[in-house]
Design a protein around this motif. Structure first.
Motif, short mmCIF file in Angstrom:
data_model
loop_
_atom_site.label_atom_id
_atom_site.label_comp_id
_atom_site.label_asym_id
_atom_site.label_seq_id
_atom_site.Cartn_x
_atom_site.Cartn_y
_atom_site.Cartn_z
N UNK A 1 24.34 37.08 37.20
CA UNK A 1 23.88 38.46 37.36
C UNK A 1 23.72 38.78 38.84
N UNK A 2 23.65 40.06 39.15
CA UNK A 2 23.47 40.49 40.54
C UNK A 2 22.14 39.96 41.10
N UNK A 3 21.12 39.87 40.25
CA UNK A 3 19.83 39.36 40.70
C UNK A 3 19.87 37.85 40.93
N UNK A 4 20.74 37.13 40.21
CA UNK A 4 20.82 35.69 40.35
C UNK A 4 21.72 35.28 41.51
N UNK A 5 22.61 36.15 41.96
CA UNK A 5 23.56 35.81 43.02
C UNK A 5 22.89 35.34 44.31
N UNK B 1 35.29 35.26 36.31
CA UNK B 1 35.74 36.65 36.48
C UNK B 1 34.81 37.69 35.88
N UNK B 2 33.64 37.31 35.44
CA UNK B 2 32.74 38.26 34.80
C UNK B 2 32.94 38.32 33.30
N UNK B 3 34.08 37.83 32.81
CA UNK B 3 34.35 37.77 31.38
C UNK B 3 34.31 39.13 30.72
N UNK B 4 33.65 39.19 29.57
CA UNK B 4 33.57 40.45 28.83
C UNK B 4 32.51 41.38 29.39
N UNK B 5 31.76 40.89 30.38
CA UNK B 5 30.68 41.68 30.98
C UNK B 5 31.20 42.42 32.21
N UNK C 1 25.91 44.95 36.36
CA UNK C 1 24.84 43.95 36.41
C UNK C 1 25.35 42.53 36.60
N UNK C 2 26.64 42.28 36.35
CA UNK C 2 27.21 40.93 36.39
C UNK C 2 28.20 40.83 37.56
N UNK C 3 28.09 39.74 38.32
CA UNK C 3 29.02 39.48 39.40
C UNK C 3 30.39 39.20 38.79
N UNK C 4 31.40 39.88 39.26
CA UNK C 4 32.75 39.75 38.69
C UNK C 4 33.51 38.60 39.37
N UNK C 5 32.94 37.43 39.28
CA UNK C 5 33.54 36.23 39.85
C UNK C 5 32.61 35.58 40.85
N UNK C 6 32.23 34.35 40.58
CA UNK C 6 31.28 33.66 41.44
C UNK C 6 31.88 33.36 42.82
#
Length: 193
Positions: A82-86, A111-115, A119-124
């Protein structure tokens, strides 16, 4: 005599007395890799299964997942970030000792998957340099073991260390799935156009 004296010890076959220190260091990095715990979602269950007795990470010296980043040199990012966990993920990565490696486990981490949302980072790889991507939703223990073995091979060759020194980026290697999962095939519906 068969030995070219102009080359010195380099002309001899290497053994434990004449081996290169660099080769010993690469060997020790592979044989003493300690992963950090960073399970974020369902992929973490598969990561824990890999550490169990059936798959036996102990044969690689990796049986204990380290809770302290100061004792770890491999981060397995298992699940969506998540953006908060990044920022937390980046802080833990920065606290790890060099050289350090990253495996992105699962499609959500890669790649963020289905999310596909804000709110979700689109690739670590936007947060930390990734060396090996393990595909799947979730990838099974066989796929994670394949990713670890691939990482071991690249570390033993010295290729990753040289690349990290030059570019600062990870290798970005994607391994094949080894756990029997396959891409879903489209189903033809008869009578519709």
């Amino acid at each position: 005599m068969g030995i070219d004296l102009s080359e010195g010890l380099e002309s001899l076959d290497h053994n434990f007395l004449t081996g290169k220190l660099e080769d010993l260091v690469k060997w020790s990095r592979v044989k003493s890799m300690w992963p950090a715990t960073f399970g974020l979602a369902c992929c973490a269950i598969e990561m824990m299964a890999t550490g169990g007795p059936h798959y036996d990470l102990a044969r690689y010296g990796m049986e204990v997942f380290r809770a302290s980043p100061r004792q770890a040199d491999l981060m397995i990012v298992a699940g969506r970030v998540s953006q908060k966990m990044a920022p937390v993920l980046r802080q833990i990565y920065d606290q790890m000792m060099e050289p350090k490696w990253v495996i992105s486990m699962g499609v959500c981490a890669s790649s963020g998957g289905m999310f596909n949302n804000y709110a979700i980072v689109q690739g670590v790889d936007q947060v930390v340099p990734v060396d090996v991507y393990a595909p799947g939703c979730p990838p099974g223990p066989e796929t994670l073991m394949h990713a670890i073995n691939t990482l071991h091979e690249k570390i033993a060759s010295g290729e990753l260390t040289r690349r990290r020194e030059v570019t600062g980026a990870g290798a970005g290697i994607t391994v094949d799935q080894r756990d029997g999962q396959q891409e879903p095939t489209p189903v033809a519906v008869s009578g519709r156009r």
